[in-house]
Design an enzyme around this catalytic site. Structure first.
Site, mmCIF file in Angstrom:
data_model
loop_
_atom_site.group_PDB
_atom_site.id
_atom_site.type_symbol
_atom_site.label_atom_id
_atom_site.label_comp_id
_atom_site.label_asym_id
_atom_site.label_seq_id
_atom_site.Cartn_x
_atom_site.Cartn_y
_atom_site.Cartn_z
ATOM 1 N N HIS A 70 0.849 -1.187 0.000
ATOM 2 C CA HIS A 70 0.000 0.000 0.000
ATOM 3 C C HIS A 70 0.883 1.235 0.000
ATOM 4 O O HIS A 70 2.028 1.196 0.452
ATOM 5 C CB HIS A 70 -0.967 0.014 1.183
ATOM 6 C CG HIS A 70 -0.324 -0.098 2.530
ATOM 7 N ND1 HIS A 70 0.213 -1.277 3.011
ATOM 8 C CD2 HIS A 70 -0.130 0.822 3.500
ATOM 9 C CE1 HIS A 70 0.697 -1.078 4.229
ATOM 10 N NE2 HIS A 70 0.517 0.204 4.543
ATOM 11 N N HIS A 119 0.972 5.350 0.988
ATOM 12 C CA HIS A 119 0.356 6.423 1.769
ATOM 13 C C HIS A 119 0.389 7.728 0.985
ATOM 14 O O HIS A 119 1.439 8.108 0.450
ATOM 15 C CB HIS A 119 1.132 6.648 3.078
ATOM 16 C CG HIS A 119 1.061 5.516 4.029
ATOM 17 N ND1 HIS A 119 0.200 5.502 5.092
ATOM 18 C CD2 HIS A 119 1.746 4.345 4.084
ATOM 19 C CE1 HIS A 119 0.363 4.372 5.778
ATOM 20 N NE2 HIS A 119 1.297 3.659 5.176
#
Length: 137
Positions: free
Chosen positions: A101, A103
């Site tokens: 992932h 940010h």
């Protein structure tokens, strides 16, 4: 491939509700539940990749294009002054959920968030030894 035990797989594929700000066939982008700043979001691939090292090059390319698009849009709509775009790969690097992932962290003047590290002062010889270790093996 999806991992049935992965919380981010479940969120990315709509099995767990989230505050989604963007979705397409490959990604879901959600607001972070423990944000560093207003608008802190996570780009989640719908397929499971443990970290950057498992991420196929085409998905890696797509994620950075998406990060740029969303950061540009969020800067305009949220009125932030800048952005941190971050990705942690590996426990030592701060990764806590082992589903790749990225940010997106809007930054605001006076937000008091700090992303920093202790700066080292290697000699030119030390830098050259590291350079050689990387490029000559």
């Amino acid at each position: 491939m999806k991992d049935s035990d992965c919380i981010f797989c479940k969120i990315a594929n709509g099995e767990i509700p989230s505050k989604t700000i963007y979705e397409d066939e490959n990604f879901r982008v959600i607001l972070d539940l423990a944000p560093a700043t207003k608008g802190h979001a996570l780009i989640l691939p719908k397929e499971h990749y443990k970290d950057l090292f498992e991420l196929p090059e085409n998905i890696a390319s797509d994620v950075i294009v998406l990060a740029k698009k969303l950061a540009t849009e969020m800067k305009e709509k949220l009125g932030c002054d800048g952005f941190n775009i971050m990705q942690n790969s590996g426990e030592t690097a701060g990764q806590t959920v082992f589903h790749f992932h990225m940010h997106l962290i809007p930054r605001y003047k006076g937000d008091r968030q700090k992303i920093e590290w202790e700066k080292k002062e290697p000699s030119q010889e030390e830098l050259e030894a590291v350079r050689k270790q990387i490029v000559e093996q």
